[in-house]
Design a protein around this motif. Structure first.
Motif, PDB file in Angstrom:
ATOM      1  N   UNK A  78       0.830  -1.202   0.000  1.00  0.00           N
ATOM      2  CA  UNK A  78       0.000   0.000   0.000  1.00  0.00           C
ATOM      3  C   UNK A  78       0.867   1.255   0.000  1.00  0.00           C
ATOM      4  N   UNK A  79       2.148   1.113   0.384  1.00  0.00           N
ATOM      5  CA  UNK A  79       3.005   2.306   0.355  1.00  0.00           C
ATOM      6  C   UNK A  79       4.344   2.104  -0.356  1.00  0.00           C
ATOM      7  N   UNK A  80       4.727   0.831  -0.648  1.00  0.00           N
ATOM      8  CA  UNK A  80       5.960   0.655  -1.408  1.00  0.00           C
ATOM      9  C   UNK A  80       5.965  -0.711  -2.078  1.00  0.00           C
ATOM     10  N   UNK A  81       6.679  -0.799  -3.185  1.00  0.00           N
ATOM     11  CA  UNK A  81       6.764  -2.064  -3.905  1.00  0.00           C
ATOM     12  C   UNK A  81       6.501  -1.874  -5.387  1.00  0.00           C
ATOM     13  N   UNK A  82       6.797  -2.895  -6.193  1.00  0.00           N
ATOM     14  CA  UNK A  82       6.631  -2.769  -7.640  1.00  0.00           C
ATOM     15  C   UNK A  82       5.193  -2.537  -8.064  1.00  0.00           C
ATOM     16  N   UNK A  83       4.219  -3.049  -7.276  1.00  0.00           N
ATOM     17  CA  UNK A  83       2.827  -2.823  -7.650  1.00  0.00           C
ATOM     18  C   UNK A  83       2.441  -1.350  -7.549  1.00  0.00           C
ATOM     19  N   UNK A  84       3.033  -0.646  -6.581  1.00  0.00           N
ATOM     20  CA  UNK A  84       2.760   0.787  -6.457  1.00  0.00           C
ATOM     21  C   UNK A  84       3.248   1.513  -7.703  1.00  0.00           C
ATOM     22  N   UNK A  85       4.467   1.202  -8.136  1.00  0.00           N
ATOM     23  CA  UNK A  85       5.011   1.832  -9.348  1.00  0.00           C
ATOM     24  C   UNK A  85       4.174   1.472 -10.564  1.00  0.00           C
ATOM     25  N   UNK A  86       3.780   0.205 -10.637  1.00  0.00           N
ATOM     26  CA  UNK A  86       2.968  -0.268 -11.750  1.00  0.00           C
ATOM     27  C   UNK A  86       1.628   0.465 -11.788  1.00  0.00           C
ATOM     28  N   UNK A  87       1.003   0.611 -10.637  1.00  0.00           N
ATOM     29  CA  UNK A  87      -0.287   1.299 -10.549  1.00  0.00           C
ATOM     30  C   UNK A  87      -0.148   2.773 -10.930  1.00  0.00           C
ATOM     31  N   UNK A  88       0.913   3.409 -10.439  1.00  0.00           N
ATOM     32  CA  UNK A  88       1.099   4.841 -10.720  1.00  0.00           C
ATOM     33  C   UNK A  88       1.367   5.110 -12.206  1.00  0.00           C
ATOM     34  N   UNK A  89       2.146   4.240 -12.839  1.00  0.00           N
ATOM     35  CA  UNK A  89       2.553   4.486 -14.232  1.00  0.00           C
ATOM     36  C   UNK A  89       1.658   3.793 -15.254  1.00  0.00           C
ATOM     37  N   UNK A 122       9.847 -11.205  -8.885  1.00  0.00           N
ATOM     38  CA  UNK A 122       8.462 -10.742  -8.816  1.00  0.00           C
ATOM     39  C   UNK A 122       8.104  -9.983 -10.086  1.00  0.00           C
ATOM     40  N   UNK A 123       6.803  -9.834 -10.310  1.00  0.00           N
ATOM     41  CA  UNK A 123       6.277  -9.143 -11.490  1.00  0.00           C
ATOM     42  C   UNK A 123       5.039  -8.363 -11.052  1.00  0.00           C
ATOM     43  N   UNK A 124       4.840  -7.203 -11.628  1.00  0.00           N
ATOM     44  CA  UNK A 124       3.655  -6.397 -11.349  1.00  0.00           C
ATOM     45  C   UNK A 124       3.009  -6.025 -12.686  1.00  0.00           C
ATOM     46  N   UNK A 125       1.744  -6.412 -12.842  1.00  0.00           N
ATOM     47  CA  UNK A 125       1.012  -6.214 -14.090  1.00  0.00           C
ATOM     48  C   UNK A 125      -0.171  -5.288 -13.814  1.00  0.00           C
ATOM     49  N   UNK A 126      -0.363  -4.211 -14.592  1.00  0.00           N
ATOM     50  CA  UNK A 126      -1.451  -3.281 -14.278  1.00  0.00           C
ATOM     51  C   UNK A 126      -2.835  -3.865 -14.547  1.00  0.00           C
ATOM     52  N   UNK A 127      -3.779  -3.525 -13.686  1.00  0.00           N
ATOM     53  CA  UNK A 127      -5.191  -3.785 -13.946  1.00  0.00           C
ATOM     54  C   UNK A 127      -5.725  -2.534 -14.627  1.00  0.00           C
ATOM     55  N   UNK A 128      -5.906  -2.613 -15.904  1.00  0.00           N
ATOM     56  CA  UNK A 128      -6.239  -1.395 -16.656  1.00  0.00           C
ATOM     57  C   UNK A 128      -7.263  -1.700 -17.735  1.00  0.00           C
ATOM     58  N   UNK A 129      -8.023  -0.681 -18.057  1.00  0.00           N
ATOM     59  CA  UNK A 129      -8.913  -0.725 -19.208  1.00  0.00           C
ATOM     60  C   UNK A 129      -8.735   0.596 -19.935  1.00  0.00           C
ATOM     61  N   UNK A 130      -8.172   0.518 -21.128  1.00  0.00           N
ATOM     62  CA  UNK A 130      -7.772   1.728 -21.855  1.00  0.00           C
ATOM     63  C   UNK A 130      -6.864   2.568 -20.953  1.00  0.00           C
ATOM     64  N   UNK A 131      -7.224   3.794 -20.634  1.00  0.00           N
ATOM     65  CA  UNK A 131      -6.325   4.633 -19.823  1.00  0.00           C
ATOM     66  C   UNK A 131      -6.617   4.543 -18.327  1.00  0.00           C
TER      67      UNK A 131
END
Length: 255
Positions: A78-89, A122-131
């Motif tokens: 919730x405050x650090x890790x590859x998923x945070x970077x993935x979510x932000x970008x 580890x791997x972080x994949x975005x949950x995204x739909x279009x933008x």
């Protein structure tokens, strides 16, 4: 799993998901199944789906298993890790070697705990739909083999399915409804966590086994996990009617 067998299994899984996307479906149960399917198809050791809450922080919503150390590892993000970077970008972060300090400088606590838990990559994949990005899929490996482009593409496809399940097509353009659905999913997760603990203590069994028995009972009776959990927490449901797991002690199984 390789070749035609893997392709057949993949087709079965997408049919399974499509069949689940009916009106009023159980999104929590579906996301747990998708997490487990990631482990099955991608040759990874664990998978989890994290959603952003109203404060724009990632929270665990589903995992391939319910081991405490794994859940703590997801919760750290919730405050650090590859998923945070993935979510932000909105961009995937893949094949991250957790043993390389130069790769993990942005999240030392996360990397240290991941290594302690036995994960090497580890791997972080975005949950995204279009933008639109609503969260991230996190994958962990206990080996250092790299995931190839085809595996990464499959992981993204599974993440896309999860996103559609969360947002639901009929609410994509209704942001207030979308936000309430995300909050509902996160609130449901908290209730289910409480019920897992109650049942595990009652049956004197592991949280994993208690959750499996709880899910099995709910699915067999076409009950939403969140609705059943709400009734149990409110004291409106007799939990002795739920068959205990085989791992429960005999005197606890129906107690």
């Amino acid at each position: 799993m390789i070749g035609m067998a893997r392709e057949r299994r993949l087709a079965q899984i997408f049919v399974e998901v499509a069949d689940s996307l009916v009106e009023d479906f159980d999104v929590i149960d579906l996301l747990h199944r998708l997490s487990a399917r990631c482990v099955e198809l991608l040759d990874v050791s664990a998978a989890g789906i994290l959603l952003a809450d109203a404060h724009d922080e990632l929270q665990i919503i589903a995992a391939s298993d319910e081991h405490t150390r794994l859940l703590e590892l997801f919760a750290l993000q919730h405050d650090q890790g590859p998923c945070v970077e993935c979510y932000r970008t909105g961009a995937a972060r893949t094949n991250i070697d957790l043993r390389r300090a130069e790769v993990t400088t942005g999240w030392p606590r996360f990397a240290a705990q991941a290594r302690e838990t036995g994960y090497l990559a580890t791997h972080a994949i975005p949950l995204r739909l279009r933008s639109r990005v609503v969260g991230a899929l996190n994958l962990f490996q206990t080996t250092s083999h790299r995931l190839g482009d085809d595996d990464i593409a499959l992981a993204q496809a599974l993440a896309d399915v999860a996103t559609i399940a969360i947002l639901q097509q009929r609410t994509l353009e209704q942001s207030h409804v979308e936000n309430s659905q995300l909050e509902y999913a996160l609130t449901s997760r908290i209730l289910i966590e409480q019920v897992k603990g109650v049942l595990a203590e009652r049956w004197n069994t592991s949280v994993d086994d208690a959750f499996a028995a709880f899910r099995s009972y709910a699915r067999a009776r076409h009950l939403r996990l969140s609705e059943l959990a709400t009734r149990i927490i409110a004291g409106d449901f007799d939990t002795t009617t739920i068959p205990g797991p085989a791992s429960a002690r005999p005197e606890e199984r129906h107690g």
